[in-house]
Design a protein around this motif. Structure first.
Motif, PDB file in Angstrom:
ATOM      1  N   LEU A 142       0.816  -1.207   0.000  1.00 37.50           N
ATOM      2  CA  LEU A 142       0.000   0.000   0.000  1.00 37.50           C
ATOM      3  C   LEU A 142       0.856   1.266   0.000  1.00 37.50           C
ATOM      4  O   LEU A 142       0.533   2.237  -0.685  1.00 37.50           O
ATOM      5  N   TRP A 143       1.948   1.263   0.774  1.00 40.45           N
ATOM      6  CA  TRP A 143       2.842   2.427   0.732  1.00 40.45           C
ATOM      7  C   TRP A 143       3.510   2.545  -0.637  1.00 40.45           C
ATOM      8  O   TRP A 143       3.698   3.647  -1.161  1.00 40.45           O
ATOM      9  N   THR A 144       3.879   1.413  -1.224  1.00 40.11           N
ATOM     10  CA  THR A 144       4.464   1.444  -2.573  1.00 40.11           C
ATOM     11  C   THR A 144       3.474   2.038  -3.568  1.00 40.11           C
ATOM     12  O   THR A 144       3.826   2.910  -4.376  1.00 40.11           O
ATOM     13  N   ALA A 145       2.234   1.587  -3.499  1.00 40.37           N
ATOM     14  CA  ALA A 145       1.212   2.115  -4.394  1.00 40.37           C
ATOM     15  C   ALA A 145       0.989   3.609  -4.167  1.00 40.37           C
ATOM     16  O   ALA A 145       0.824   4.382  -5.119  1.00 40.37           O
ATOM     17  N   TYR A 146       1.012   4.018  -2.915  1.00 35.86           N
ATOM     18  CA  TYR A 146       0.766   5.421  -2.579  1.00 35.86           C
ATOM     19  C   TYR A 146       1.805   6.334  -3.224  1.00 35.86           C
ATOM     20  O   TYR A 146       1.472   7.332  -3.873  1.00 35.86           O
ATOM     21  N   TYR A 147       3.077   5.980  -3.051  1.00 38.09           N
ATOM     22  CA  TYR A 147       4.129   6.855  -3.570  1.00 38.09           C
ATOM     23  C   TYR A 147       4.296   6.729  -5.078  1.00 38.09           C
ATOM     24  O   TYR A 147       4.668   7.701  -5.746  1.00 38.09           O
ATOM     25  N   ASP A 171       7.986  10.427  11.022  1.00 41.93           N
ATOM     26  CA  ASP A 171       7.250  11.674  10.830  1.00 41.93           C
ATOM     27  C   ASP A 171       6.462  11.667   9.520  1.00 41.93           C
ATOM     28  O   ASP A 171       5.389  12.270   9.423  1.00 41.93           O
ATOM     29  N   GLU A 172       6.985  10.983   8.511  1.00 44.86           N
ATOM     30  CA  GLU A 172       6.282  10.917   7.229  1.00 44.86           C
ATOM     31  C   GLU A 172       4.971  10.151   7.358  1.00 44.86           C
ATOM     32  O   GLU A 172       3.947  10.556   6.800  1.00 44.86           O
ATOM     33  N   VAL A 173       4.980   9.057   8.093  1.00 46.41           N
ATOM     34  CA  VAL A 173       3.738   8.310   8.313  1.00 46.41           C
ATOM     35  C   VAL A 173       2.721   9.181   9.055  1.00 46.41           C
ATOM     36  O   VAL A 173       1.537   9.213   8.702  1.00 46.41           O
ATOM     37  N   VAL A 174       3.188   9.896  10.065  1.00 47.50           N
ATOM     38  CA  VAL A 174       2.298  10.787  10.818  1.00 47.50           C
ATOM     39  C   VAL A 174       1.729  11.864   9.891  1.00 47.50           C
ATOM     40  O   VAL A 174       0.535  12.176   9.941  1.00 47.50           O
ATOM     41  N   ARG A 175       2.576  12.400   9.033  1.00 42.23           N
ATOM     42  CA  ARG A 175       2.142  13.456   8.102  1.00 42.23           C
ATOM     43  C   ARG A 175       1.090  12.943   7.123  1.00 42.23           C
ATOM     44  O   ARG A 175       0.046  13.579   6.922  1.00 42.23           O
ATOM     45  N   VAL A 176       1.365  11.792   6.515  1.00 46.50           N
ATOM     46  CA  VAL A 176       0.433  11.242   5.527  1.00 46.50           C
ATOM     47  C   VAL A 176      -0.901  10.900   6.182  1.00 46.50           C
ATOM     48  O   VAL A 176      -1.968  11.154   5.608  1.00 46.50           O
ATOM     49  N   GLY A 209      -6.980   2.499   6.639  1.00 46.13           N
ATOM     50  CA  GLY A 209      -7.063   3.863   6.137  1.00 46.13           C
ATOM     51  C   GLY A 209      -6.174   4.080   4.931  1.00 46.13           C
ATOM     52  O   GLY A 209      -6.535   4.811   3.996  1.00 46.13           O
ATOM     53  N   LEU A 210      -5.006   3.439   4.930  1.00 46.58           N
ATOM     54  CA  LEU A 210      -4.105   3.557   3.787  1.00 46.58           C
ATOM     55  C   LEU A 210      -4.695   2.882   2.558  1.00 46.58           C
ATOM     56  O   LEU A 210      -4.566   3.388   1.432  1.00 46.58           O
ATOM     57  N   ALA A 211      -5.347   1.755   2.747  1.00 44.55           N
ATOM     58  CA  ALA A 211      -6.014   1.084   1.627  1.00 44.55           C
ATOM     59  C   ALA A 211      -7.097   1.983   1.033  1.00 44.55           C
ATOM     60  O   ALA A 211      -7.251   2.080  -0.194  1.00 44.55           O
ATOM     61  N   VAL A 271      -5.292   4.840  -1.049  1.00 37.95           N
ATOM     62  CA  VAL A 271      -4.784   4.493  -2.378  1.00 37.95           C
ATOM     63  C   VAL A 271      -5.933   4.193  -3.338  1.00 37.95           C
ATOM     64  O   VAL A 271      -5.835   4.463  -4.544  1.00 37.95           O
ATOM     65  N   GLU A 272      -7.026   3.674  -2.802  1.00 36.93           N
ATOM     66  CA  GLU A 272      -8.185   3.430  -3.658  1.00 36.93           C
ATOM     67  C   GLU A 272      -8.746   4.741  -4.185  1.00 36.93           C
ATOM     68  O   GLU A 272      -9.133   4.845  -5.353  1.00 36.93           O
ATOM     69  N   ARG A 273      -8.769   5.776  -3.339  1.00 31.20           N
ATOM     70  CA  ARG A 273      -9.215   7.093  -3.794  1.00 31.20           C
ATOM     71  C   ARG A 273      -8.291   7.658  -4.867  1.00 31.20           C
ATOM     72  O   ARG A 273      -8.726   8.433  -5.727  1.00 31.20           O
ATOM     73  N   MET A 274      -7.025   7.267  -4.832  1.00 28.12           N
ATOM     74  CA  MET A 274      -6.052   7.741  -5.821  1.00 28.12           C
ATOM     75  C   MET A 274      -6.166   6.994  -7.145  1.00 28.12           C
ATOM     76  O   MET A 274      -5.496   7.357  -8.114  1.00 28.12           O
ATOM     77  N   GLY A 275      -6.994   5.951  -7.170  1.00 28.29           N
ATOM     78  CA  GLY A 275      -7.182   5.210  -8.408  1.00 28.29           C
ATOM     79  C   GLY A 275      -6.530   3.843  -8.449  1.00 28.29           C
ATOM     80  O   GLY A 275      -6.526   3.186  -9.494  1.00 28.29           O
TER      81      GLY A 275
END
Length: 267
Positions: A55-60, A122-127, A209-211, A214-218
């Motif tokens: 999921l993080w791979t897909a996100y970035y 901090d990046e996880v907290v930010r996202v 929440g991450l799933a 990424v689904e919202r991102m397509g």
């Protein structure tokens, strides 16, 4: 339903039994399943197993190139495996000793990896904040506490090694008995090392929440889709074959098909 304790151990809950995915899903309930792969599919990137690695791979990837066609393939549901049943700690501590990485990639690369791990917390907290992921995140840091002389000696001996591995004075702070007591009171505590690079999380909330993000991102997240074989540019599933320019084996906790994760089939 009652808890059946293992031999010699007390039951700690009257409503939770070992085997029900994880403690974290006991709190939020099991999710409704997303649709399975509808059949043959062609994408740019196929990610096998729907945990944090995928999921993080897909996100970035989507952030870097929004037009990429990405599919996540998961036998159960996103976050079913190790990502939804871990210790609830978002930590910058490496898995194993950094000297192992230094032997294969050099000391500078190992130190750079450690610095990236600091920033990743901090990046996880930010996202999570940016994507509206409510994962009960609280960043209060991490303590290693010595309660006897031997433990205190090991902490002190370990400190210069960690300094050489990229842990600066702000990344790892020595606490004497009094300064430790300002944070937490532990019977017999003598001293401690404290790092700010750690947060408490609810891992099932984070991965679910991450799933959603990424689904919202397509990104297409196909649950109930077991990968039975990985071939060059192919992921063969129980619902059809996914052709992809890149097929990424995105598991970390344990390989697919293992009892620990019940993931998406052994390649």
């Amino acid at each position: 339903m009652s808890t059946i304790p293992r031999s010699g151990t007390p039951a700690t809950s009257s409503v939770f039994a070992d085997g029900e995915i994880s403690f974290w899903y006991q709190e939020i309930g099991l999710p409704a399943r997303r649709p399975a792969l509808p059949g043959v599919l062609e994408v740019d990137v196929a990610l096998v197993v729907g945990g944090c690695t995928a999921l993080w791979t897909a996100y970035y990837l989507k952030q870097a190139q929004p037009d990429l066609r990405i599919a996540v393939l998961e036998k159960e549901f996103a976050g079913f495996g190790a990502s939804g049943r871990n210790g609830g700690r978002l930590s910058a501590e490496p898995p194993g000793r950094m000297r192992r990485y230094a032997r294969t990639h050099g000391r500078e690369a190992a130190v750079a990896l450690q610095r990236e791990m600091f920033s990743s917390v901090d990046e996880v907290v930010r996202v999570a904040a940016e994507e509206g992921i409510e994962a009960d995140i609280r960043k209060d840091g991490l303590l290693h506490v010595a309660i006897n002389a031997a433990q205190e000696r090991r902490l002190r001996e370990r400190l210069p090694v960690l300094r050489a591995e990229g842990w600066g004075e702000d990344d790892l702070v020595e606490l004497d008995r009094d300064r430790l007591a300002e944070r937490v009171r532990i019977a017999g505590a003598r001293s401690a090392l404290w790092s700010p690079h750690c947060a408490r999380i609810q891992p099932a909330k984070l991965v679910r929440g991450l799933a959603d993000a990424v689904e919202r991102m397509g990104v297409a997240v196909h649950e109930g889709t077991e990968v039975t074989e990985i071939r060059p540019r192919r992921a063969v599933t129980t619902h059809g074959t996914v052709r992809a320019t890149y097929v990424i084996r995105a598991w970390r906790g344990s390989p697919p098909g293992c009892a620990a994760t019940a993931g998406s089939g052994c390649p």
